[in-house]
Design a protein around this motif. Structure first.
Motif, mmCIF file in Angstrom:
data_model
loop_
_atom_site.group_PDB
_atom_site.id
_atom_site.type_symbol
_atom_site.label_atom_id
_atom_site.label_comp_id
_atom_site.label_asym_id
_atom_site.label_seq_id
_atom_site.Cartn_x
_atom_site.Cartn_y
_atom_site.Cartn_z
ATOM 1 N N GLY A 115 28.092 49.914 40.419
ATOM 2 C CA GLY A 115 27.887 49.698 38.992
ATOM 3 C C GLY A 115 27.553 48.249 38.685
ATOM 4 O O GLY A 115 27.053 47.516 39.535
ATOM 5 N N ARG A 116 27.842 47.831 37.477
ATOM 6 C CA ARG A 116 27.549 46.464 37.050
ATOM 7 C C ARG A 116 28.224 45.431 37.948
ATOM 8 O O ARG A 116 27.679 44.358 38.177
ATOM 9 N N LEU A 117 29.412 45.755 38.415
ATOM 10 C CA LEU A 117 30.136 44.812 39.270
ATOM 11 C C LEU A 117 29.318 44.462 40.510
ATOM 12 O O LEU A 117 29.295 43.313 40.951
ATOM 13 N N ALA A 118 28.623 45.428 41.063
ATOM 14 C CA ALA A 118 27.806 45.183 42.256
ATOM 15 C C ALA A 118 26.640 44.238 41.964
ATOM 16 O O ALA A 118 26.161 43.552 42.867
ATOM 17 N N SER A 119 26.200 44.178 40.719
ATOM 18 C CA SER A 119 25.061 43.325 40.371
ATOM 19 C C SER A 119 25.453 41.861 40.201
ATOM 20 O O SER A 119 24.584 41.002 40.053
ATOM 21 N N VAL A 120 26.737 41.561 40.250
ATOM 22 C CA VAL A 120 27.195 40.185 40.057
ATOM 23 C C VAL A 120 26.730 39.278 41.193
ATOM 24 O O VAL A 120 26.437 38.114 40.994
ATOM 25 N N GLY A 121 26.684 39.814 42.406
ATOM 26 C CA GLY A 121 26.224 39.026 43.540
ATOM 27 C C GLY A 121 27.332 38.760 44.537
ATOM 28 O O GLY A 121 28.491 38.541 44.168
ATOM 29 N N GLY A 122 26.966 38.799 45.808
ATOM 30 C CA GLY A 122 27.931 38.664 46.896
ATOM 31 C C GLY A 122 28.678 37.355 46.908
ATOM 32 O O GLY A 122 29.888 37.316 47.130
ATOM 33 N N ARG A 123 27.982 36.257 46.662
ATOM 34 C CA ARG A 123 28.634 34.939 46.709
ATOM 35 C C ARG A 123 29.709 34.822 45.624
ATOM 36 O O ARG A 123 30.817 34.355 45.882
ATOM 37 N N LEU A 124 29.398 35.261 44.418
ATOM 38 C CA LEU A 124 30.365 35.202 43.319
ATOM 39 C C LEU A 124 31.540 36.145 43.583
ATOM 40 O O LEU A 124 32.699 35.786 43.352
ATOM 41 N N LEU A 125 31.252 37.349 44.093
ATOM 42 C CA LEU A 125 32.323 38.296 44.406
ATOM 43 C C LEU A 125 33.226 37.783 45.515
ATOM 44 O O LEU A 125 34.452 37.926 45.449
ATOM 45 N N HIS A 126 32.641 37.165 46.534
ATOM 46 C CA HIS A 126 33.449 36.609 47.626
ATOM 47 C C HIS A 126 34.356 35.507 47.086
ATOM 48 O O HIS A 126 35.550 35.454 47.413
ATOM 49 N N GLY A 127 33.822 34.628 46.267
ATOM 50 C CA GLY A 127 34.632 33.568 45.662
ATOM 51 C C GLY A 127 35.756 34.130 44.812
ATOM 52 O O GLY A 127 36.893 33.638 44.853
ATOM 53 N N PHE A 128 35.453 35.185 44.040
ATOM 54 C CA PHE A 128 36.471 35.837 43.221
ATOM 55 C C PHE A 128 37.567 36.436 44.100
ATOM 56 O O PHE A 128 38.751 36.287 43.816
ATOM 57 N N ALA A 129 37.180 37.096 45.186
ATOM 58 C CA ALA A 129 38.161 37.726 46.082
ATOM 59 C C ALA A 129 39.054 36.678 46.738
ATOM 60 O O ALA A 129 40.282 36.855 46.818
ATOM 61 N N VAL A 130 38.479 35.579 47.200
ATOM 62 C CA VAL A 130 39.267 34.515 47.827
ATOM 63 C C VAL A 130 40.231 33.899 46.812
ATOM 64 O O VAL A 130 41.420 33.697 47.103
ATOM 65 N N LYS A 131 39.745 33.620 45.628
ATOM 66 C CA LYS A 131 40.588 33.028 44.582
ATOM 67 C C LYS A 131 41.736 33.974 44.217
ATOM 68 O O LYS A 131 42.894 33.559 44.085
ATOM 69 N N THR A 132 41.433 35.259 44.064
ATOM 70 C CA THR A 132 42.456 36.238 43.702
ATOM 71 C C THR A 132 43.507 36.365 44.801
ATOM 72 O O THR A 132 44.705 36.413 44.519
ATOM 73 N N ALA A 133 43.074 36.416 46.056
ATOM 74 C CA ALA A 133 44.021 36.499 47.172
ATOM 75 C C ALA A 133 44.913 35.267 47.208
ATOM 76 O O ALA A 133 46.146 35.385 47.370
ATOM 77 N N ASN A 134 44.336 34.095 47.037
ATOM 78 C CA ASN A 134 45.142 32.872 47.041
ATOM 79 C C ASN A 134 46.146 32.846 45.896
ATOM 80 O O ASN A 134 47.292 32.421 46.079
ATOM 81 N N GLN A 135 45.743 33.317 44.709
ATOM 82 C CA GLN A 135 46.673 33.393 43.579
ATOM 83 C C GLN A 135 47.803 34.364 43.885
ATOM 84 O O GLN A 135 48.968 34.080 43.595
ATOM 85 N N PHE A 136 47.467 35.523 44.469
ATOM 86 C CA PHE A 136 48.495 36.510 44.808
ATOM 87 C C PHE A 136 49.522 35.906 45.758
ATOM 88 O O PHE A 136 50.724 35.994 45.524
ATOM 89 N N PHE A 137 49.067 35.278 46.846
ATOM 90 C CA PHE A 137 50.002 34.752 47.832
ATOM 91 C C PHE A 137 50.794 33.563 47.304
ATOM 92 O O PHE A 137 51.967 33.396 47.643
ATOM 93 N N SER A 138 50.199 32.771 46.461
ATOM 94 C CA SER A 138 50.923 31.672 45.826
ATOM 95 C C SER A 138 52.029 32.218 44.928
ATOM 96 O O SER A 138 53.175 31.741 44.954
ATOM 97 N N ARG A 139 51.716 33.245 44.142
ATOM 98 C CA ARG A 139 52.716 33.863 43.270
ATOM 99 C C ARG A 139 53.800 34.562 44.085
ATOM 100 O O ARG A 139 54.987 34.511 43.721
ATOM 101 N N LEU A 140 53.411 35.227 45.189
ATOM 102 C CA LEU A 140 54.396 35.893 46.035
ATOM 103 C C LEU A 140 55.366 34.873 46.614
ATOM 104 O O LEU A 140 56.582 35.081 46.596
#
Length: 153
Positions: A115-140
């Protein structure tokens, strides 16, 4: 899309395992999590709000735990629908190892988006995934550091 990583959690493995199976604690650690409720053993429903670039969406879906080897590893499988934003699905193998008084958590994930999420682009999605994972582990780490040590009781 494939991702992996490892994080050192400042808590014993048994405490980390318990945290990774506690919906209340996980909901507090997952960025954008609005709801995470157990529906049965190793099964959950979730609602997560995200913003990737200019795209904002709310995804509702399910999570299940498979291949559980307590207290060492499991495979987390999930899928979610975000309306016009699209869909997400994937799995992650999570393993825990003792690291002195702490725990080394390793994960390897694979996912699909559409869907629309796929159109955002791989580089932006990868950055989002890395940022989200780091936030999760920091909060944990912060959550587990604020919990009383029940292992000596």
């Amino acid at each position: 899309m494939d991702f992996d990583g490892e994080h050192r959690i400042d808590a014993p493995r048994a405490v980390v395992w318990q945290a990774l199976n506690d919906p209340r604690l996980l909901a507090a650690c997952i960025p954008g999590c609005e709801k995470l409720d157990a529906t049965g053993p190793g099964a959950y429903i979730a609602t997560v709000a995200i913003r990737v670039g200019a795209l904002a969406a709310r995804f509702s879906g399910t999570l299940t735990l498979d291949d559980v080897v307590e207290p060492q590893a499991y495979t987390l499988k999930g899928q979610g629908q975000g309306g016009v934003a699209g869909f997400v699905s994937g799995s992650a193998r999570v393993t825990l190892e003792d690291d002195g008084d702490a725990t080394l958590l390793r994960w390897k994930a694979a996912g699909e988006i559409g869907g629309r999420l796929a159109s955002v682009g791989g580089r932006l999605l990868h950055g989002f995934a890395v940022k989200t994972a780091n936030q999760f582990f920091s909060r944990l780490n912060a959550e587990l550091g604020s919990q009383p040590d029940c292992s000596s009781l």
